[in-house]
Design an enzyme around this catalytic site. Structure first.
Site, PDB file in Angstrom:
ATOM      1  N   VAL A 205      -7.797   3.810  -3.779  1.00  0.00           N
ATOM      2  CA  VAL A 205      -6.704   3.704  -4.486  1.00  0.00           C
ATOM      3  C   VAL A 205      -7.052   3.387  -6.087  1.00  0.00           C
ATOM      4  O   VAL A 205      -6.516   4.079  -7.039  1.00  0.00           O
ATOM      5  CB  VAL A 205      -6.005   2.537  -4.105  1.00  0.00           C
ATOM      6  CG1 VAL A 205      -4.477   2.590  -4.961  1.00  0.00           C
ATOM      7  CG2 VAL A 205      -5.568   2.985  -2.709  1.00  0.00           C
TER       8      VAL A 205
ATOM      9  N   GLU B 192       5.558  -0.756  -6.152  1.00  0.00           N
ATOM     10  CA  GLU B 192       6.046   0.388  -5.532  1.00  0.00           C
ATOM     11  C   GLU B 192       5.103   0.851  -4.490  1.00  0.00           C
ATOM     12  O   GLU B 192       5.773   1.280  -3.222  1.00  0.00           O
ATOM     13  CB  GLU B 192       6.384   1.644  -6.580  1.00  0.00           C
ATOM     14  CG  GLU B 192       6.930   2.862  -5.951  1.00  0.00           C
ATOM     15  CD  GLU B 192       8.129   2.346  -5.301  1.00  0.00           C
ATOM     16  OE1 GLU B 192       9.043   2.259  -6.069  1.00  0.00           O
ATOM     17  OE2 GLU B 192       8.337   2.675  -4.162  1.00  0.00           O
TER      18      GLU B 192
ATOM     19  N   ASP C   3       0.325  -4.196   9.565  1.00  0.00           N
ATOM     20  CA  ASP C   3       0.346  -3.860   8.210  1.00  0.00           C
ATOM     21  C   ASP C   3       1.848  -3.393   8.180  1.00  0.00           C
ATOM     22  O   ASP C   3       2.536  -3.797   7.009  1.00  0.00           O
ATOM     23  CB  ASP C   3      -0.268  -2.460   8.278  1.00  0.00           C
ATOM     24  CG  ASP C   3      -0.028  -1.639   7.090  1.00  0.00           C
ATOM     25  OD1 ASP C   3      -0.877  -2.051   6.111  1.00  0.00           O
ATOM     26  OD2 ASP C   3       0.701  -0.560   7.339  1.00  0.00           O
TER      27      ASP C   3
ATOM     28  N   LYS D 112       5.098  -4.770   5.488  1.00  0.00           N
ATOM     29  CA  LYS D 112       5.917  -3.812   4.861  1.00  0.00           C
ATOM     30  C   LYS D 112       7.692  -4.230   4.970  1.00  0.00           C
ATOM     31  O   LYS D 112       8.178  -4.001   4.130  1.00  0.00           O
ATOM     32  CB  LYS D 112       5.558  -2.522   5.060  1.00  0.00           C
ATOM     33  CG  LYS D 112       4.344  -2.140   4.653  1.00  0.00           C
ATOM     34  CD  LYS D 112       3.850  -0.775   5.107  1.00  0.00           C
ATOM     35  CE  LYS D 112       2.365  -0.414   4.652  1.00  0.00           C
ATOM     36  NZ  LYS D 112       1.831   0.833   5.320  1.00  0.00           N
TER      37      LYS D 112
HETATM   38  N1  HSE Z   1      -3.417   1.521   6.816  1.00  0.00           N
HETATM   39  C1  HSE Z   1      -2.065   1.741   6.123  1.00  0.00           C
HETATM   40  C2  HSE Z   1      -1.327   2.973   7.082  1.00  0.00           C
HETATM   41  C3  HSE Z   1      -2.401   2.165   4.671  1.00  0.00           C
HETATM   42  O1  HSE Z   1      -1.875   3.334   7.899  1.00  0.00           O
HETATM   43  O2  HSE Z   1      -0.350   3.394   6.786  1.00  0.00           O
HETATM   44  C4  HSE Z   1      -1.270   2.303   3.796  1.00  0.00           C
HETATM   45  O3  HSE Z   1      -0.689   1.013   3.599  1.00  0.00           O
END
Ligand code: HSE
Length: 407
Positions: free
Chosen positions: A12, A124, A196, A200
């Protein structure tokens, strides 16, 4: 001229440098200023890469440089990223990040520090990669009672589930292929076990509720137990299986979870495949709004990060209001949340499953047959609370799998 520092020269970070340099004129059109990356912080050396000229190994160089107005944190992990961002904000330098772990844990604190020091903290890219979702929630969907947010928040698992659905392959087989192609990490746990996506949906829930939703409180299930048989039943129900992050407001209570769910062909989410992400937002006035795009990847994620840099520059000297208080929100009791469930019961013969016992435990159900599966009985329940469902399942010792329905 606005000078920026980038913390971390990974995928990134290098994307951020590329976006700022490639789209210089477009960025200038929006900010009215030239934007330059003055420093890149990384512990590594990048011999032969022109980035070496602006590479520093000591964060103090960045903190002490009054020319640096915006710090871009793309190192990942909670520490030292959190400490670095905090130090920058305390000096009145705005900060942007793609780091969902740090935002989920410290977002509210960092927003408060930014306000205290008349600068900004934006994130964001922390949800949905390149998809604009945070800013629309903060600046566009501001007159609606948002009662529901649900979506595909993880690209890796969506790639795996798409392949399982389309090719009829096993989870392990597709995971290996995804790892070989670089779509899945060598240690895939954070993605496949839903951690993950959990960070979010915790961030989105916090923004909607205006206060801290701890990710540890979000019920989280991954996709590693999903089998080809589950997909056969999904097909029979004209559905697919997607890993969803869900926030729901029911009778004034807030619920959040991450779990694989059956998604009907009638839902736009059914058509979101491969590494793409999509988020549905339901407001009491606007009805349904959908956000779709690349949830991961160098350029897409960097695009979202640099859009935050642009926002920082446009709001230099003032703080854009963000309602996300540090006070913890207690989520509604997960056990009282209602869903319909698909239940698969192992059976040598259909008569092995006592339908009276099924009715007594689950109430009226709809039986489902899947092509090619002869040693199972499967049914869909009416909406049941998690607690009632768990109790009903405990009465059967041959349950193969259960999956919630999103419709
Ligand atoms: N590992 C995460 C995904 C990357 O596969 O969406 C983005 O947050």
């Amino acid at each position: 001229m606005v000078k920026v520092a980038v913390l971390g020269y990974g995928t990134v970070g290098s994307g951020v440098v590329e976006v700022i340099r490639t789209n210089k004129e477009i960025i200038k059109k929006h900010t009215g200023e030239d934007v330059e990356v003055k420093y890149v912080l990384d512990l590594r050396e990048f011999e032969g890469d022109p980035i070496q000229e602006i590479l520093v190994h000591d964060y103090d160089t960045i903190l002490k440089d009054d020319e640096i107005q915006v710090v871009v944190e793309v190192m990942g992990g909670v520490e030292p990223a959190h400490t670095f961002v905090k130090q920058a904000l305390e000096l009145g330098k705005s900060a942007c990040t793609s780091n969902k772990e740090m935002v989920a844990k410290h977002g509210a604190e960092l927003i408060a520090i930014a306000k205290e020091h008349q600068c900004n903290f934006f994130y964001e890219a922390s949800v949905g990669g390149g998809i604009p979702i945070i800013r629309p929630l903060l600046t566009s969907l501001t007159c609606d009672d948002i009662t529901e947010v649900y979506g595909i928040l993880n690209g890796t698992t969506n790639y795996i589930l798409t392949k399982m659905n389309e090719e009829g392959s096993d989870f392990d087989e597709v995971l290996k292929e995804a790892q070989d192609k670089g779509y899945a990490e060598r240690n895939p746990e954070a993605d496949v076990e839903g951690y993950d996506a959990c960070r979010k949906i915790a961030i989105l829930s916090s923004l909607i509720c205006g206060q801290q939703v701890d990710y540890e409180d979000v019920h989280t299930e991954g996709i590693s137990k999903i089998t080809t048989h589950d997909f056969a039943y999904a097909k029979a129900l004209k559905a697919s299986i997607k890993l969803l992050g869900v926030y729901n407001k029911v009778d004034g209570k807030n619920y959040a979870m991450v779990a694989p769910m059956l998604v009907s062909q009638k839902s736009p989410l059914y058509h979101v495949n491969d590494v793409f992400n999509a988020i549905m937002v339901h407001g009491n006035m606007v009805d349904d709004v959908m956000f779709y795009g690349r949830g991961a990847g160098k350029e897409a994620t960097a695009s979202a990060v640099v859009s935050d840099v642009v926002e920082c520059i446009k709001n230099q000297g003032s703080t854009v209001p963000q309602e996300w208080k540090q006070e913890k929100l207690t989520l509604g009791d997960f056990d009282s949340w209602k869903h319909k469930f698909l239940v698969r019961v192992k059976s040598e013969d259909i008569d092995d499953v006592n339908m009276d016992a099924v009715k007594a435990a689950f109430g009226d159900v709809m039986y489902v047959r899947a092509t090619g599966i002869v040693d199972e009985v499967a049914f869909v329940t009416k909406p049941m609370t998690e607690a009632d469902f768990k109790a009903a399942v405990e009465g059967f010792d041959n349950v193969e799998n259960t999956i919630r329905l999103s419709f």
